[in-house]
Structures are given as C-alpha cells and as structure tokens.
Design a protein around this motif. Structure first.
Motif, PDB file in Angstrom:
ATOM      1  N   ILE A 149       0.456  -7.467 -18.859  1.00  0.00           N
ATOM      2  CA  ILE A 149      -0.347  -6.306 -18.448  1.00  0.00           C
ATOM      3  C   ILE A 149       0.062  -5.828 -17.065  1.00  0.00           C
ATOM      4  N   ARG A 150       0.303  -6.773 -16.141  1.00  0.00           N
ATOM      5  CA  ARG A 150       0.702  -6.376 -14.779  1.00  0.00           C
ATOM      6  C   ARG A 150       2.056  -5.660 -14.809  1.00  0.00           C
ATOM      7  N   ALA A 151       2.949  -6.170 -15.637  1.00  0.00           N
ATOM      8  CA  ALA A 151       4.254  -5.508 -15.737  1.00  0.00           C
ATOM      9  C   ALA A 151       4.105  -4.102 -16.303  1.00  0.00           C
ATOM     10  N   SER A 152       3.287  -3.974 -17.361  1.00  0.00           N
ATOM     11  CA  SER A 152       3.052  -2.640 -17.948  1.00  0.00           C
ATOM     12  C   SER A 152       2.358  -1.724 -16.949  1.00  0.00           C
ATOM     13  N   LEU A 153       1.388  -2.293 -16.195  1.00  0.00           N
ATOM     14  CA  LEU A 153       0.658  -1.493 -15.211  1.00  0.00           C
ATOM     15  C   LEU A 153       1.585  -1.029 -14.100  1.00  0.00           C
ATOM     16  N   THR A 154       2.456  -1.909 -13.628  1.00  0.00           N
ATOM     17  CA  THR A 154       3.396  -1.522 -12.567  1.00  0.00           C
ATOM     18  C   THR A 154       4.290  -0.389 -13.034  1.00  0.00           C
ATOM     19  N   ALA A 155       4.787  -0.531 -14.268  1.00  0.00           N
ATOM     20  CA  ALA A 155       5.660   0.517 -14.809  1.00  0.00           C
ATOM     21  C   ALA A 155       4.893   1.819 -14.992  1.00  0.00           C
ATOM     22  N   ALA A 156       3.649   1.721 -15.492  1.00  0.00           N
ATOM     23  CA  ALA A 156       2.853   2.938 -15.708  1.00  0.00           C
ATOM     24  C   ALA A 156       2.506   3.604 -14.381  1.00  0.00           C
ATOM     25  N   GLU A 157       2.127   2.813 -13.356  1.00  0.00           N
ATOM     26  CA  GLU A 157       1.800   3.385 -12.047  1.00  0.00           C
ATOM     27  C   GLU A 157       3.016   4.064 -11.412  1.00  0.00           C
ATOM     28  N   LYS A 158       4.198   3.432 -11.588  1.00  0.00           N
ATOM     29  CA  LYS A 158       5.419   4.036 -11.049  1.00  0.00           C
ATOM     30  C   LYS A 158       5.703   5.353 -11.750  1.00  0.00           C
ATOM     31  N   SER A 213      -4.616   7.895 -18.062  1.00  0.00           N
ATOM     32  CA  SER A 213      -5.466   7.163 -19.012  1.00  0.00           C
ATOM     33  C   SER A 213      -4.895   5.766 -19.307  1.00  0.00           C
ATOM     34  N   ILE A 214      -3.566   5.709 -19.435  1.00  0.00           N
ATOM     35  CA  ILE A 214      -2.920   4.408 -19.696  1.00  0.00           C
ATOM     36  C   ILE A 214      -3.155   3.450 -18.530  1.00  0.00           C
ATOM     37  N   VAL A 215      -2.998   3.969 -17.295  1.00  0.00           N
ATOM     38  CA  VAL A 215      -3.198   3.122 -16.107  1.00  0.00           C
ATOM     39  C   VAL A 215      -4.629   2.617 -16.050  1.00  0.00           C
ATOM     40  N   ILE A 216      -5.592   3.510 -16.361  1.00  0.00           N
ATOM     41  CA  ILE A 216      -7.007   3.102 -16.332  1.00  0.00           C
ATOM     42  C   ILE A 216      -7.264   2.005 -17.363  1.00  0.00           C
ATOM     43  N   ASN A 217      -6.743   2.227 -18.551  1.00  0.00           N
ATOM     44  CA  ASN A 217      -6.939   1.227 -19.620  1.00  0.00           C
ATOM     45  C   ASN A 217      -6.294  -0.115 -19.260  1.00  0.00           C
ATOM     46  N   LEU A 218      -5.101  -0.044 -18.661  1.00  0.00           N
ATOM     47  CA  LEU A 218      -4.428  -1.287 -18.261  1.00  0.00           C
ATOM     48  C   LEU A 218      -5.208  -2.012 -17.173  1.00  0.00           C
ATOM     49  N   ASN A 219      -5.805  -1.236 -16.253  1.00  0.00           N
ATOM     50  CA  ASN A 219      -6.621  -1.850 -15.206  1.00  0.00           C
ATOM     51  C   ASN A 219      -7.858  -2.528 -15.801  1.00  0.00           C
ATOM     52  N   VAL A 220      -8.436  -1.859 -16.810  1.00  0.00           N
ATOM     53  CA  VAL A 220      -9.598  -2.454 -17.476  1.00  0.00           C
ATOM     54  C   VAL A 220      -9.200  -3.757 -18.173  1.00  0.00           C
ATOM     55  N   GLU A 221      -8.059  -3.706 -18.886  1.00  0.00           N
ATOM     56  CA  GLU A 221      -7.588  -4.912 -19.574  1.00  0.00           C
ATOM     57  C   GLU A 221      -7.243  -6.025 -18.575  1.00  0.00           C
ATOM     58  N   LEU A 222      -6.654  -5.640 -17.449  1.00  0.00           N
ATOM     59  CA  LEU A 222      -6.308  -6.623 -16.427  1.00  0.00           C
ATOM     60  C   LEU A 222      -7.560  -7.273 -15.853  1.00  0.00           C
ATOM     61  N   ALA A 223      -8.557  -6.441 -15.560  1.00  0.00           N
ATOM     62  CA  ALA A 223      -9.815  -6.993 -15.034  1.00  0.00           C
ATOM     63  C   ALA A 223     -10.455  -7.933 -16.049  1.00  0.00           C
ATOM     64  N   LYS A 224     -10.380  -7.524 -17.317  1.00  0.00           N
ATOM     65  CA  LYS A 224     -10.950  -8.357 -18.377  1.00  0.00           C
ATOM     66  C   LYS A 224     -10.217  -9.691 -18.480  1.00  0.00           C
ATOM     67  N   ILE A 225      -8.883  -9.664 -18.440  1.00  0.00           N
ATOM     68  CA  ILE A 225      -8.106 -10.911 -18.593  1.00  0.00           C
ATOM     69  C   ILE A 225      -8.264 -11.798 -17.370  1.00  0.00           C
ATOM     70  N   VAL A 226      -8.399 -11.184 -16.171  1.00  0.00           N
ATOM     71  CA  VAL A 226      -8.617 -11.975 -14.951  1.00  0.00           C
ATOM     72  C   VAL A 226      -9.984 -12.669 -15.012  1.00  0.00           C
ATOM     73  N   ALA A 227     -10.993 -11.920 -15.471  1.00  0.00           N
ATOM     74  CA  ALA A 227     -12.330 -12.517 -15.606  1.00  0.00           C
ATOM     75  C   ALA A 227     -12.300 -13.653 -16.630  1.00  0.00           C
ATOM     76  N   GLU A 228     -11.567 -13.440 -17.710  1.00  0.00           N
ATOM     77  CA  GLU A 228     -11.451 -14.484 -18.731  1.00  0.00           C
ATOM     78  C   GLU A 228     -10.753 -15.719 -18.159  1.00  0.00           C
ATOM     79  N   LYS A 229      -9.712 -15.477 -17.353  1.00  0.00           N
ATOM     80  CA  LYS A 229      -9.009 -16.601 -16.707  1.00  0.00           C
ATOM     81  C   LYS A 229      -9.937 -17.364 -15.770  1.00  0.00           C
ATOM     82  N   ASN A 230     -10.709 -16.632 -14.992  1.00  0.00           N
ATOM     83  CA  ASN A 230     -11.629 -17.291 -14.060  1.00  0.00           C
ATOM     84  C   ASN A 230     -12.660 -18.131 -14.815  1.00  0.00           C
TER      85      ASN A 230
END
Length: 332
Positions: A149-158, A213-230
C-alpha cells in the motif's frame, strides 16, 4: 553341608528314630544312638554319608535309612515353620503397603481433580501457542500488505503531484449556449456570426480527481492496516505474557505430577514385591522343601561282613602284647 551335618544329630531326629524302630527295647538311648552314628562328607561334593555301627547289621541299616528319612522330614517341617512365620509377617506388611498404596492413589486422584490440572494447562498452552502463531503470521501478512500500500501510495502521490488540478481548453461560443445567448441578445448577432469567436476556459482535470480518489482510498487502507498491525502487536504482547505465566504454571504442575507418579510407582512396586514374596512363602508352606532339596542318593545296606571286631588283628595284637609282657615279667 556342615549345617545339615549338625542337624542330622538333632535330638528330635534321634528320638523319632528311637520311637519308630523301638530302639528303647534294645536299651538304646539318644546318647548311645548318637555315639553309633558317624557323619562324613565326600570331598568336592555336596554329599553327606551316614554310617551306623551296631552289632545287628540289619538294624544298623534301618537306623541309617530312618535317620536319613527323618532328617528330610525335619528339614521340610522347619522350612514350613519358617515359611509360616515369614508369611505372617509379610501378610501384615503387605496389608500396610496396600493401605499406603490406596492412600497414595486417593491423593493422586485428588490431585488430578484439581482445577487447571496438567492436561488442562497443556491444552491451554497449545491453544495460545497456535493463536500467537496465527497472529504472527497475520502480522507478517499485514507488513507485506502495508509495504504494498505504501508503495502504491507513493506512486499515486507522485503521479498526483505531476497531474494539474485544472486544465485550460479552447472552445467556440457555440459550445457555450448561455454565453452565446447573452452575446446575441446584447449585440444582435446570431450564432453564425459568433461561430468564429473562440474562448478559453478552465475546468477540473478528471485524471486529477481520479488520482486524488485513489490516494484517499490508499490512505484509508493504510490507516486500516496500520491499526490492524497495532492490534496484532498488542495481542501478541499480551499472549506472550500469558504464555510465560502458563509455562511457569505448567512446569510447576509437571514437577508435582512427576512427584505424585513416583510416589504411586514406589507404593505399587513395594506392594507388588511383598505380594510376590507372600506367594513364594505360601507355596513354600504347601510344599515339602526337604523332599525337593535333599535326595537320598544311596540307601544304607547291610554289610557283607562285619567291620568289627577283626579277630585276626585282635589275636595278633594279643600275641605281641603277651610276648612283650612275658619278656618284661621274666626280666623283672
């Protein structure tokens, strides 16, 4: 062998021989009978010889055979007496050990009935080990998913950074009905006159909106996966502490269980040993030990000729002594 030799001259055996053969009618007492008996051993063997010297050769043979038989019976009788005493003692001790075994078994059953026993702790430990293994596997998958997700987010933000939010487009007034109508009303020119008039307009870039929209969705997924990891890390930390406690409790239970099993085994082995000894003494009481351990190899028989007195030897000795005595008297 020496012990048996001493027992053959036992007064009880001598008296039984006298009673059976009615030797008292021959004025034979235990003392005189004992003096008639000579015992010997054959070198390098376990054989005992019984020799009886008496004027009646048949009676002498009967005495020897009777003594041998009475001695066998005597050994069997004493062995039975000893077995009876041993059996009584062993039976008493066996009852004590049986009570001890029952007490230990009851104690072990009480121990097993306690809550959070050895099996329960083992199952709980296995369950938590399986759960923590699953959590760690999920955490590994979450880390991989986070990296994706971070890789996809970095690419999408760029890509979003390189994409303009708005774009400028050239349009004819005919493409703007409202503006063309206003101009036509104010200037009196129709659409044909305004056809050649071009205008520039800014509008939202659809590609930018889509990337946003893609960046927002990726951020949501990232927040979700980080919370799941925690959450997973928290659960793993809690489980590890619980596992440490469980392992400590299990080790203590295993030690207690080992001690209890050793007590039960010791009590069982002790009881079994006395039970085995009791069976041995019971068999010994019901068997003739003398008949099974002592064998009459060769019964006594009547001699072909007397062993005493030796008349020729006596005459020769008497002649020599008489001659010596005569010479001594003559010299005197």
């Amino acid at each position: 062998i020496e012990t048996y030799k001493e027992q053959i001259n036992n007064p009880q055996i001598l008296q039984q021989t006298i009673d059976e053969l009615k030797l008292d009618e021959q004025n034979i007492t235990r003392r005189s009978l004992k003096s008639m008996i000579t015992l010997g051993t054959i070198k390098d063997t376990n054989l005992i010889t019984i020799t009886v010297k008496y004027r009646d050769k048949k009676l002498a043979a009967d005495i020897a055979n009777t003594i041998a038989r009475k001695f066998t019976d005597f050994v069997s009788e004493k062995a039975k007496e000893q077995a009876t005493k041993s059996s009584t003692y062993i039976k008493q001790q066996m009852d004590i050990e049986k009570e001890n075994l029952d007490q230990v078994l009851l104690e072990y059953r009480t121990y097993l009935s306690q809550p959070r026993g050895l099996n329960e702790l083992q199952k709980e430990l296995d369950s938590k080990l399986e759960l923590i293994t699953q959590y760690k596997s999920d955490l590994t998958n979450s880390n991989i998913e986070e990296q994706k997700i971070r890789a996809s987010l970095t690419a999408a933000e760029k890509q979003l950074k390189d994409t303009p939010q708005k774009i400028t487009v050239n349009r004819s007034l005919l493409d703007e009905p409202y503006i063309s109508q206003v101009l036509e009303d104010n200037t009196g020119k129709n659409g044909k006159d305004l056809f050649g008039v071009k205008v520039e307009a800014e509008e939202i870039n659809d590609a930018y909106i889509e990337l946003k929209s893609i960046v927002i969705n990726l951020n949501v997924e990232l927040a979700k996966i980080v919370a799941e990891k925690n959450n997973l890390q928290t659960e793993i930390s809690v489980l590890q502490k619980e596992l440490e406690t469980l392992q400590s409790d299990l080790a203590a239970r295993q030690h207690e269980d080992m001690i209890m099993q050793e007590k039960v085994k010791f009590a069982q082995d002790t009881y079994n040993a006395f039970l085995e000894k009791y069976e041995e003494t019971r068999i010994a009481k019901s068997s003739a030990i003398g008949d099974s351990t002592i064998i009459m190899v060769s019964p006594a028989v009547e001699p072909l000729q007397p062993v005493a007195p030796n008349k020729k030897m006596n005459i020769a000795v008497g002649g020599v002594l008489g001659l010596m005595l005569g010479v001594f008297i003559a010299f005197f």
